[in-house]
Design a protein around this motif. Structure first.
Motif, PDB file in Angstrom:
ATOM      1  N   PRO A  24       0.813  -1.218   0.000  1.00 25.45           N
ATOM      2  CA  PRO A  24       0.000   0.000   0.000  1.00 25.45           C
ATOM      3  C   PRO A  24       0.845   1.266   0.000  1.00 25.45           C
ATOM      4  O   PRO A  24       1.990   1.284   0.468  1.00 25.45           O
ATOM      5  CB  PRO A  24      -0.806  -0.122   1.294  1.00 25.45           C
ATOM      6  N   SER A  25       0.267   2.300  -0.513  1.00 22.02           N
ATOM      7  CA  SER A  25       0.897   3.620  -0.472  1.00 22.02           C
ATOM      8  C   SER A  25       0.922   4.135   0.958  1.00 22.02           C
ATOM      9  O   SER A  25       0.034   3.848   1.757  1.00 22.02           O
ATOM     10  CB  SER A  25       0.122   4.585  -1.372  1.00 22.02           C
ATOM     11  N   TYR A  26       1.935   4.923   1.291  1.00 23.46           N
ATOM     12  CA  TYR A  26       1.993   5.544   2.613  1.00 23.46           C
ATOM     13  C   TYR A  26       0.724   6.354   2.885  1.00 23.46           C
ATOM     14  O   TYR A  26       0.267   6.445   4.019  1.00 23.46           O
ATOM     15  CB  TYR A  26       3.206   6.477   2.724  1.00 23.46           C
ATOM     16  N   SER A  27       0.161   6.926   1.831  1.00 28.08           N
ATOM     17  CA  SER A  27      -1.020   7.778   1.998  1.00 28.08           C
ATOM     18  C   SER A  27      -2.259   6.985   2.405  1.00 28.08           C
ATOM     19  O   SER A  27      -3.256   7.579   2.814  1.00 28.08           O
ATOM     20  CB  SER A  27      -1.301   8.543   0.698  1.00 28.08           C
ATOM     21  N   LEU A  28      -2.213   5.648   2.299  1.00 28.15           N
ATOM     22  CA  LEU A  28      -3.345   4.796   2.669  1.00 28.15           C
ATOM     23  C   LEU A  28      -3.121   4.060   3.981  1.00 28.15           C
ATOM     24  O   LEU A  28      -3.823   3.093   4.288  1.00 28.15           O
ATOM     25  CB  LEU A  28      -3.639   3.785   1.559  1.00 28.15           C
ATOM     26  N   VAL A  29      -2.142   4.515   4.757  1.00 29.23           N
ATOM     27  CA  VAL A  29      -1.808   3.845   6.013  1.00 29.23           C
ATOM     28  C   VAL A  29      -1.860   4.843   7.157  1.00 29.23           C
ATOM     29  O   VAL A  29      -1.350   5.966   7.042  1.00 29.23           O
ATOM     30  CB  VAL A  29      -0.410   3.199   5.943  1.00 29.23           C
ATOM     31  N   ASP A  30      -2.491   4.452   8.255  1.00 27.34           N
ATOM     32  CA  ASP A  30      -2.495   5.234   9.498  1.00 27.34           C
ATOM     33  C   ASP A  30      -1.573   4.572  10.512  1.00 27.34           C
ATOM     34  O   ASP A  30      -1.502   3.342  10.587  1.00 27.34           O
ATOM     35  CB  ASP A  30      -3.905   5.330  10.088  1.00 27.34           C
ATOM     36  N   LEU A  31      -0.885   5.397  11.287  1.00 26.82           N
ATOM     37  CA  LEU A  31       0.002   4.912  12.338  1.00 26.82           C
ATOM     38  C   LEU A  31      -0.578   5.312  13.688  1.00 26.82           C
ATOM     39  O   LEU A  31      -0.890   6.485  13.909  1.00 26.82           O
ATOM     40  CB  LEU A  31       1.407   5.488  12.162  1.00 26.82           C
ATOM     41  N   LEU A  32      -0.742   4.334  14.565  1.00 25.34           N
ATOM     42  CA  LEU A  32      -1.275   4.595  15.905  1.00 25.34           C
ATOM     43  C   LEU A  32      -0.345   3.999  16.947  1.00 25.34           C
ATOM     44  O   LEU A  32       0.173   2.885  16.770  1.00 25.34           O
ATOM     45  CB  LEU A  32      -2.673   4.006  16.079  1.00 25.34           C
ATOM     46  N   PHE A  33      -0.148   4.744  18.027  1.00 25.30           N
ATOM     47  CA  PHE A  33       0.617   4.244  19.166  1.00 25.30           C
ATOM     48  C   PHE A  33      -0.308   4.264  20.369  1.00 25.30           C
ATOM     49  O   PHE A  33      -0.709   5.320  20.845  1.00 25.30           O
ATOM     50  CB  PHE A  33       1.850   5.107  19.421  1.00 25.30           C
ATOM     51  N   HIS A  34      -0.693   3.060  20.828  1.00 23.20           N
ATOM     52  CA  HIS A  34      -1.600   2.935  21.965  1.00 23.20           C
ATOM     53  C   HIS A  34      -0.786   2.829  23.250  1.00 23.20           C
ATOM     54  O   HIS A  34       0.172   2.052  23.330  1.00 23.20           O
ATOM     55  CB  HIS A  34      -2.493   1.709  21.804  1.00 23.20           C
ATOM     56  N   CYS A  35      -1.187   3.597  24.241  1.00 22.16           N
ATOM     57  CA  CYS A  35      -0.414   3.664  25.474  1.00 22.16           C
ATOM     58  C   CYS A  35      -1.350   3.711  26.676  1.00 22.16           C
ATOM     59  O   CYS A  35      -2.179   4.627  26.788  1.00 22.16           O
ATOM     60  CB  CYS A  35       0.481   4.907  25.443  1.00 22.16           C
ATOM     61  N   ASN A  36      -1.239   2.697  27.534  1.00 17.86           N
ATOM     62  CA  ASN A  36      -2.011   2.654  28.775  1.00 17.86           C
ATOM     63  C   ASN A  36      -3.512   2.805  28.530  1.00 17.86           C
ATOM     64  O   ASN A  36      -4.217   3.518  29.246  1.00 17.86           O
ATOM     65  CB  ASN A  36      -1.517   3.735  29.739  1.00 17.86           C
ATOM     66  N   GLY A  37      -4.000   2.137  27.492  1.00 14.60           N
ATOM     67  CA  GLY A  37      -5.424   2.136  27.210  1.00 14.60           C
ATOM     68  C   GLY A  37      -5.929   3.315  26.404  1.00 14.60           C
ATOM     69  O   GLY A  37      -7.133   3.416  26.150  1.00 14.60           O
ATOM     70  N   THR A  38      -5.057   4.211  25.993  1.00 16.14           N
ATOM     71  CA  THR A  38      -5.462   5.358  25.181  1.00 16.14           C
ATOM     72  C   THR A  38      -4.569   5.442  23.947  1.00 16.14           C
ATOM     73  O   THR A  38      -3.549   4.760  23.848  1.00 16.14           O
ATOM     74  CB  THR A  38      -5.356   6.674  25.982  1.00 16.14           C
ATOM     75  N   THR A  39      -4.967   6.304  23.014  1.00 16.68           N
ATOM     76  CA  THR A  39      -4.175   6.501  21.809  1.00 16.68           C
ATOM     77  C   THR A  39      -3.244   7.686  22.029  1.00 16.68           C
ATOM     78  O   THR A  39      -3.679   8.840  22.083  1.00 16.68           O
ATOM     79  CB  THR A  39      -5.077   6.747  20.593  1.00 16.68           C
ATOM     80  N   TYR A  40      -1.984   7.393  22.153  1.00 13.05           N
ATOM     81  CA  TYR A  40      -0.970   8.420  22.439  1.00 13.05           C
ATOM     82  C   TYR A  40      -0.607   9.210  21.179  1.00 13.05           C
ATOM     83  O   TYR A  40      -0.328  10.393  21.232  1.00 13.05           O
ATOM     84  CB  TYR A  40       0.260   7.732  23.027  1.00 13.05           C
ATOM     85  N   LEU A  41      -0.629   8.522  20.026  1.00 15.38           N
ATOM     86  CA  LEU A  41      -0.348   9.170  18.748  1.00 15.38           C
ATOM     87  C   LEU A  41      -1.226   8.534  17.684  1.00 15.38           C
ATOM     88  O   LEU A  41      -1.304   7.310  17.576  1.00 15.38           O
ATOM     89  CB  LEU A  41       1.125   9.027  18.365  1.00 15.38           C
ATOM     90  N   ASP A  42      -1.894   9.356  16.891  1.00 18.48           N
ATOM     91  CA  ASP A  42      -2.753   8.903  15.804  1.00 18.48           C
ATOM     92  C   ASP A  42      -2.511   9.821  14.624  1.00 18.48           C
ATOM     93  O   ASP A  42      -2.883  10.994  14.644  1.00 18.48           O
ATOM     94  CB  ASP A  42      -4.223   8.941  16.231  1.00 18.48           C
ATOM     95  N   THR A  43      -1.873   9.307  13.583  1.00 18.33           N
ATOM     96  CA  THR A  43      -1.526  10.150  12.448  1.00 18.33           C
ATOM     97  C   THR A  43      -1.457   9.322  11.174  1.00 18.33           C
ATOM     98  O   THR A  43      -1.248   8.103  11.216  1.00 18.33           O
ATOM     99  CB  THR A  43      -0.166  10.843  12.670  1.00 18.33           C
ATOM    100  N   GLY A  44      -1.646   9.982  10.047  1.00 22.28           N
ATOM    101  CA  GLY A  44      -1.387   9.333   8.776  1.00 22.28           C
ATOM    102  C   GLY A  44       0.098   9.049   8.652  1.00 22.28           C
ATOM    103  O   GLY A  44       0.934   9.841   9.117  1.00 22.28           O
ATOM    104  N   LEU A  45       0.439   7.926   8.038  1.00 21.28           N
ATOM    105  CA  LEU A  45       1.848   7.548   7.962  1.00 21.28           C
ATOM    106  C   LEU A  45       2.670   8.583   7.195  1.00 21.28           C
ATOM    107  O   LEU A  45       3.834   8.838   7.540  1.00 21.28           O
ATOM    108  CB  LEU A  45       1.985   6.171   7.309  1.00 21.28           C
ATOM    109  N   THR A  46       2.080   9.200   6.190  1.00 21.42           N
ATOM    110  CA  THR A  46       2.806  10.204   5.415  1.00 21.42           C
ATOM    111  C   THR A  46       3.314  11.333   6.305  1.00 21.42           C
ATOM    112  O   THR A  46       4.423  11.849   6.116  1.00 21.42           O
ATOM    113  CB  THR A  46       1.914  10.777   4.302  1.00 21.42           C
ATOM    114  N   ALA A  47       2.505  11.717   7.304  1.00 22.12           N
ATOM    115  CA  ALA A  47       2.892  12.812   8.207  1.00 22.12           C
ATOM    116  C   ALA A  47       3.946  12.370   9.211  1.00 22.12           C
ATOM    117  O   ALA A  47       4.571  13.223   9.857  1.00 22.12           O
ATOM    118  CB  ALA A  47       1.661  13.339   8.940  1.00 22.12           C
ATOM    119  N   ALA A  48       4.141  11.053   9.372  1.00 20.74           N
ATOM    120  CA  ALA A  48       5.121  10.547  10.337  1.00 20.74           C
ATOM    121  C   ALA A  48       6.434  10.152   9.673  1.00 20.74           C
ATOM    122  O   ALA A  48       7.334   9.649  10.345  1.00 20.74           O
ATOM    123  CB  ALA A  48       4.541   9.353  11.100  1.00 20.74           C
ATOM    124  N   LEU A  49       6.553  10.386   8.350  1.00 21.53           N
ATOM    125  CA  LEU A  49       7.811  10.105   7.664  1.00 21.53           C
ATOM    126  C   LEU A  49       8.859  11.104   8.138  1.00 21.53           C
ATOM    127  O   LEU A  49       8.587  12.293   8.296  1.00 21.53           O
ATOM    128  CB  LEU A  49       7.637  10.208   6.151  1.00 21.53           C
TER     129      LEU A  49
END
Length: 235
Positions: free
Chosen positions: A104-129
């Motif tokens: 898949p293209s980076y533009s079609l992927v979301d990156l999430l980091f779950h921490c202690n039962g909550t979402t600590y980071l939620d971003t499109g993968l393109t923005a996390a490059l």
């Protein structure tokens, strides 16, 4: 004297049916075949046009490594691009070892980091490059939230103070073997620096912190769901 010859019709019982039943069967079979073919064609058009089938998300293989001294690029004051005198933090690196087509293209992927039962980071993968060879992101870059009841402070840290995604080949645009996700682990930094890395309980509580990649092109299919793995005794 004239002689006449008469031909008498045969008795009715001696007549055979003029094969009308056999001839009547052919139009019925033809009609059935035509209807069946029409149904099949309508079904194909419905599947191909009305309900296109999405390709399955690719299988991704990952290797995990730990480094007690990973270069920290999250703060421009601590890591001036001109000098490269950057501090280091412990970090866990997830390296993609296999991506089965279609990647898949980076533009079609979301990156999430779950921490202690909550979402600590939620971003499109393109923005996390992130490319360490260029200055750190500006304040408009994605920022982290809260980790359960823990807040990293204000202003909230920018994404690469927690993690970043580094393509093996910048500009390729798609997931590929050799791409890396680097997740920093919290350690002491100068007081002027905002909170950096994953909170300490990510290391001590099993399953407290997980990293997830979602493929948005297929109803949120999960590509990766990885627990933050650190060797025992670290942290």
């Amino acid at each position: 004297m004239r002689t006449y010859s008469f031909s008498h019709p045969a008795p009715t019982a001696l007549f055979r049916p003029p094969l009308r039943r056999r001839r009547a069967v052919s139009p019925i079979i033809g009609t059935i075949l035509l209807v069946s073919l029409t149904v099949v064609l309508i079904s194909l058009v419905y599947v191909l046009v009305v309900v296109p089938v999405s390709p399955p998300p690719p299988y991704i293989g990952v290797s995990v490594t730990y480094s007690p001294h990973q270069t920290y690029y999250g703060d421009a004051n601590l890591c001036p691009p001109t000098t490269g005198a950057c501090p280091s933090l412990p970090a866990v690196t997830f390296t993609l070892t296999q991506v089965v087509s279609p990647a898949p293209s980076y533009s079609l992927v979301d990156l999430l980091f779950h921490c202690n039962g909550t979402t600590y980071l939620d971003t499109g993968l393109t923005a996390a490059l992130f490319d360490p060879s260029v200055p750190p992101p500006t304040p408009v870059a994605p920022t982290v939230g809260n980790c359960g009841t823990f807040s990293p402070g204000l202003p909230p840290p920018v994404f690469n103070e927690l993690l970043y995604y580094q393509p093996l080949h910048p500009g390729a645009g798609r997931l590929a073997p050799g791409d890396q996700i680097v997740v920093y682990l919290h350690a002491a930094l100068p007081p002027s620096t905002s909170y950096a890395g994953a909170p300490p309980w990510c290391l001590t509580v099993p399953g407290a912190c997980t990293l997830e990649l979602l493929y948005t092109g297929s109803a949120g299919a999960v590509l990766l769901n990885l627990a933050l793995q650190v060797p025992s005794g670290v942290g």
